[in-house]
Design a protein around this motif. Structure first.
Motif, PDB file in Angstrom:
ATOM      1  N   ARG A   1       0.823  -1.216   0.000  1.00 22.43           N
ATOM      2  CA  ARG A   1       0.000   0.000   0.000  1.00 22.43           C
ATOM      3  C   ARG A   1       0.857   1.267   0.000  1.00 22.43           C
ATOM      4  NH1 ARG A   1      -4.161  -2.445   3.894  1.00 22.43           N
ATOM      5  NH2 ARG A   1      -6.102  -2.513   2.700  1.00 22.43           N
ATOM      6  N   GLU A   2       2.014   1.232   0.639  1.00 23.04           N
ATOM      7  CA  GLU A   2       2.828   2.438   0.753  1.00 23.04           C
ATOM      8  C   GLU A   2       3.445   2.834  -0.581  1.00 23.04           C
ATOM      9  OE1 GLU A   2       5.630   2.486   3.910  1.00 23.04           O
ATOM     10  OE2 GLU A   2       4.160   1.990   5.454  1.00 23.04           O
ATOM     11  N   SER A   3       3.927   1.874  -1.340  1.00 18.44           N
ATOM     12  CA  SER A   3       4.549   2.190  -2.625  1.00 18.44           C
ATOM     13  C   SER A   3       3.586   2.059  -3.794  1.00 18.44           C
ATOM     14  CB  SER A   3       5.758   1.271  -2.864  1.00 18.44           C
ATOM     15  OG  SER A   3       5.333  -0.068  -3.083  1.00 18.44           O
ATOM     16  N   GLY A   4       2.503   1.306  -3.593  1.00 22.48           N
ATOM     17  CA  GLY A   4       1.564   1.063  -4.688  1.00 22.48           C
ATOM     18  C   GLY A   4       2.078   0.063  -5.696  1.00 22.48           C
ATOM     19  N   ARG A   5       3.123  -0.725  -5.340  1.00 18.88           N
ATOM     20  CA  ARG A   5       3.740  -1.639  -6.297  1.00 18.88           C
ATOM     21  C   ARG A   5       3.575  -3.085  -5.852  1.00 18.88           C
ATOM     22  NH1 ARG A   5       9.478   0.574  -8.332  1.00 18.88           N
ATOM     23  NH2 ARG A   5       8.867  -0.753 -10.081  1.00 18.88           N
ATOM     24  N   CYS A   6       3.638  -3.991  -6.846  1.00 14.31           N
ATOM     25  CA  CYS A   6       3.526  -5.421  -6.581  1.00 14.31           C
ATOM     26  C   CYS A   6       4.896  -5.992  -6.246  1.00 14.31           C
ATOM     27  CB  CYS A   6       2.960  -6.152  -7.798  1.00 14.31           C
ATOM     28  SG  CYS A   6       1.281  -5.682  -8.248  1.00 14.31           S
ATOM     29  N   LEU A   7       4.955  -6.805  -5.207  1.00 11.11           N
ATOM     30  CA  LEU A   7       6.205  -7.458  -4.853  1.00 11.11           C
ATOM     31  C   LEU A   7       6.599  -8.458  -5.930  1.00 11.11           C
ATOM     32  CD1 LEU A   7       5.328  -6.198  -2.120  1.00 11.11           C
ATOM     33  CD2 LEU A   7       6.172  -8.270  -1.008  1.00 11.11           C
ATOM     34  N   SER A   8       7.895  -8.648  -6.118  1.00 12.38           N
ATOM     35  CA  SER A   8       8.367  -9.643  -7.070  1.00 12.38           C
ATOM     36  C   SER A   8       7.916 -11.036  -6.639  1.00 12.38           C
ATOM     37  CB  SER A   8       9.894  -9.605  -7.166  1.00 12.38           C
ATOM     38  OG  SER A   8      10.481 -10.005  -5.940  1.00 12.38           O
ATOM     39  N   THR A   9       7.961 -11.966  -7.578  1.00 11.27           N
ATOM     40  CA  THR A   9       7.531 -13.333  -7.281  1.00 11.27           C
ATOM     41  C   THR A   9       8.355 -13.935  -6.155  1.00 11.27           C
ATOM     42  OG1 THR A   9       6.773 -13.675  -9.542  1.00 11.27           O
ATOM     43  CG2 THR A   9       7.264 -15.643  -8.253  1.00 11.27           C
ATOM     44  N   ALA A  10       9.669 -13.714  -6.174  1.00  7.80           N
ATOM     45  CA  ALA A  10      10.530 -14.274  -5.133  1.00  7.80           C
ATOM     46  C   ALA A  10      10.166 -13.707  -3.765  1.00  7.80           C
ATOM     47  CB  ALA A  10      11.991 -13.995  -5.452  1.00  7.80           C
ATOM     48  N   ARG A  11       9.895 -12.415  -3.682  1.00 11.15           N
ATOM     49  CA  ARG A  11       9.515 -11.802  -2.395  1.00 11.15           C
ATOM     50  C   ARG A  11       8.141 -12.286  -1.953  1.00 11.15           C
ATOM     51  NH1 ARG A  11       9.695  -5.601  -2.784  1.00 11.15           N
ATOM     52  NH2 ARG A  11       9.548  -5.738  -0.514  1.00 11.15           N
ATOM     53  N   ARG A  12       7.216 -12.431  -2.898  1.00  9.61           N
ATOM     54  CA  ARG A  12       5.883 -12.941  -2.551  1.00  9.61           C
ATOM     55  C   ARG A  12       5.979 -14.362  -2.008  1.00  9.61           C
ATOM     56  NH1 ARG A  12       2.803 -14.319  -7.543  1.00  9.61           N
ATOM     57  NH2 ARG A  12       3.540 -16.426  -7.072  1.00  9.61           N
ATOM     58  N   GLN A  13       6.738 -15.214  -2.682  1.00 12.43           N
ATOM     59  CA  GLN A  13       6.878 -16.592  -2.227  1.00 12.43           C
ATOM     60  C   GLN A  13       7.525 -16.664  -0.850  1.00 12.43           C
ATOM     61  OE1 GLN A  13       9.081 -18.190  -5.582  1.00 12.43           O
ATOM     62  NE2 GLN A  13       7.243 -19.135  -6.443  1.00 12.43           N
ATOM     63  N   ALA A  14       8.557 -15.850  -0.628  1.00 15.80           N
ATOM     64  CA  ALA A  14       9.256 -15.871   0.664  1.00 15.80           C
ATOM     65  C   ALA A  14       8.340 -15.411   1.787  1.00 15.80           C
ATOM     66  CB  ALA A  14      10.501 -14.991   0.599  1.00 15.80           C
ATOM     67  N   LEU A  15       7.533 -14.378   1.529  1.00 19.45           N
ATOM     68  CA  LEU A  15       6.659 -13.855   2.574  1.00 19.45           C
ATOM     69  C   LEU A  15       5.521 -14.820   2.904  1.00 19.45           C
ATOM     70  CD1 LEU A  15       5.648 -10.218   3.077  1.00 19.45           C
ATOM     71  CD2 LEU A  15       3.890 -11.968   3.270  1.00 19.45           C
ATOM     72  N   LEU A  16       5.026 -15.524   1.900  1.00 13.98           N
ATOM     73  CA  LEU A  16       3.884 -16.423   2.114  1.00 13.98           C
ATOM     74  C   LEU A  16       4.302 -17.847   2.485  1.00 13.98           C
ATOM     75  CD1 LEU A  16       1.565 -15.312  -0.832  1.00 13.98           C
ATOM     76  CD2 LEU A  16       1.426 -14.637   1.572  1.00 13.98           C
ATOM     77  N   ASP A  17       5.588 -18.169   2.372  1.00 15.78           N
ATOM     78  CA  ASP A  17       6.053 -19.511   2.694  1.00 15.78           C
ATOM     79  C   ASP A  17       5.725 -19.862   4.139  1.00 15.78           C
ATOM     80  OD1 ASP A  17       7.423 -21.963   2.246  1.00 15.78           O
ATOM     81  OD2 ASP A  17       9.166 -21.162   3.296  1.00 15.78           O
ATOM     82  N   GLY A  18       5.127 -21.034   4.351  1.00 13.73           N
ATOM     83  CA  GLY A  18       4.754 -21.469   5.685  1.00 13.73           C
ATOM     84  C   GLY A  18       3.434 -20.914   6.182  1.00 13.73           C
ATOM     85  N   SER A  19       2.743 -20.118   5.335  1.00 12.64           N
ATOM     86  CA  SER A  19       1.431 -19.568   5.698  1.00 12.64           C
ATOM     87  C   SER A  19       0.328 -20.453   5.131  1.00 12.64           C
ATOM     88  CB  SER A  19       1.294 -18.143   5.135  1.00 12.64           C
ATOM     89  OG  SER A  19       0.994 -18.191   3.744  1.00 12.64           O
ATOM     90  N   PRO A  20      -0.947 -20.148   5.391  1.00 16.75           N
ATOM     91  CA  PRO A  20      -2.043 -20.936   4.810  1.00 16.75           C
ATOM     92  C   PRO A  20      -2.277 -20.654   3.325  1.00 16.75           C
ATOM     93  CG  PRO A  20      -2.741 -19.745   6.797  1.00 16.75           C
ATOM     94  CD  PRO A  20      -1.441 -19.175   6.381  1.00 16.75           C
ATOM     95  N   VAL A  21      -1.509 -19.740   2.734  1.00 15.32           N
ATOM     96  CA  VAL A  21      -1.773 -19.280   1.370  1.00 15.32           C
ATOM     97  C   VAL A  21      -0.980 -20.089   0.347  1.00 15.32           C
ATOM     98  CG1 VAL A  21      -1.734 -17.300  -0.191  1.00 15.32           C
ATOM     99  CG2 VAL A  21      -2.201 -16.951   2.247  1.00 15.32           C
ATOM    100  N   MET A  22      -1.651 -20.457  -0.734  1.00 12.35           N
ATOM    101  CA  MET A  22      -1.035 -21.167  -1.852  1.00 12.35           C
ATOM    102  C   MET A  22      -0.733 -20.165  -2.968  1.00 12.35           C
ATOM    103  SD  MET A  22      -0.100 -23.960  -3.488  1.00 12.35           S
ATOM    104  CE  MET A  22      -0.776 -25.302  -2.502  1.00 12.35           C
TER     105      MET A  22
END
Length: 298
Positions: free
Chosen positions: A138-159
């Motif tokens: 929300r702060e930058s208005g930009r989409c995280l890269s795939t690698a950053r998205r995967q790292a942040l969601l790893d181990g969460s309930p999200v696929m």
């Protein structure tokens, strides 16, 4: 085979993007004629290619007070008959509310495809109904890269959406055809499974047989141009014209893969379990394409 530029998701409180990105063709306006771009448009670019899933757009976030917010196509999911396919999404999100809050806070907005109800394609072994495609800051208005998205969601309930290829942009259609041949979420016996579900749901034979003739192949591919931190641009790779969905008289759920548990702390079936092998070079992609041609000619 061609590319169609797609707009990047924007959060409600998006700030001005940080710094200018590479000069790439802009997504068309909503009322503009969709421009079909050749694959060579992205020649020399480093890209990430994910399977596109035939689901409803959905987004999930938390406000400054920590309240869960769900939406679809920029509108809040506030209830009503038209939101029946989203009822399981609400149940899933509430069940994992504290885990999702730990990952997203009030800064990140999670976008994805909600694949509970059949649209054009029918899936018989989805590892999850919610498949994450983007994380927007929300702060930058930009989409995280795939690698950053995967790292942040790893181990969460999200696929997260499955990455089929990472590397230089393939510019020959035949190299990409094997990636579009079949969805990871459909089994070799999906037609028989679909027929059983259609009969159980009392769908008219003419309708479900027409649907069965169109199922099986992947709904398409999403091509993303990225730097180390952000998605710069994204496109849909289209092989044939989209003929639109054939209306169904009732909601027909897609099927989960055996062993999939939506309410586990993290997904219990992975894309790797379903056969995913991420290719990381043009050589590997060409080899897959050559092998497919040999099998057809054998």
């Amino acid at each position: 085979m061609h590319l169609i530029a797609l707009p990047l998701p924007q959060p409600a409180r998006a700030a001005t993007p940080v710094g200018p990105g590479p000069r790439l063709p802009s997504p068309p306006a909503l009322d503009a004629t969709v421009e079909r771009l050749p694959l060579s448009t992205l020649a020399g670019r480093q890209v990430v290619i994910e399977e596109a899933f035939d689901g409803a757009d959905a987004d999930l976030s938390f406000d400054a007070r920590g309240d869960l917010r769900l939406g679809s196509r920029g509108r809040p999911l506030a209830g009503g008959f038209g939101e029946r396919p989203f009822i399981p999404l609400k149940i899933w999100a509430l069940a994992h509310e504290h885990r999702l809050m730990e990952r997203l806070g009030d800064r990140l907005v999670l976008h994805g495809a909600w694949t509970y109800a059949m649209r054009r394609c029918w899936y018989d072994r989805l590892p999850h109904y919610f498949i994450a495609t983007e994380l927007v800051d929300r702060e930058s208005g930009r989409c995280l890269s795939t690698a950053r998205r995967q790292a942040l969601l790893d181990g969460s309930p999200v696929m997260s959406a499955p990455v089929l290829y990472m590397g230089p942009m393939p510019t020959h259609p035949q190299w990409l055809e094997p990636l579009m041949r079949a969805s990871l979420a459909t089994s070799a016996d999906w037609r028989r499974a679909f027929e059983a579900v259609a009969i159980r749901e009392s769908l008219p034979a003419a309708l479900w047989q027409r649907r069965a003739d169109r199922g099986g192949p992947a709904a398409g591919l999403i091509v993303k141009v990225e730097d180390d931190r952000h998605v710069v641009a994204r496109y849909r790779l289209v092989q044939t014209p989209d003929e639109g969905a054939i209306p169904l008289p009732s909601l027909l759920p897609n099927a989960l893969a055996g062993g999939a548990d939506l309410f586990a702390a993290q997904p219990t079936v992975s894309w790797r379990d379903l056969g995913l092998k991420t290719l990381r070079s043009l050589g590997a992609l060409r080899g897959l394409s050559a092998g497919a041609v040999e099998r057809r000619c054998a």
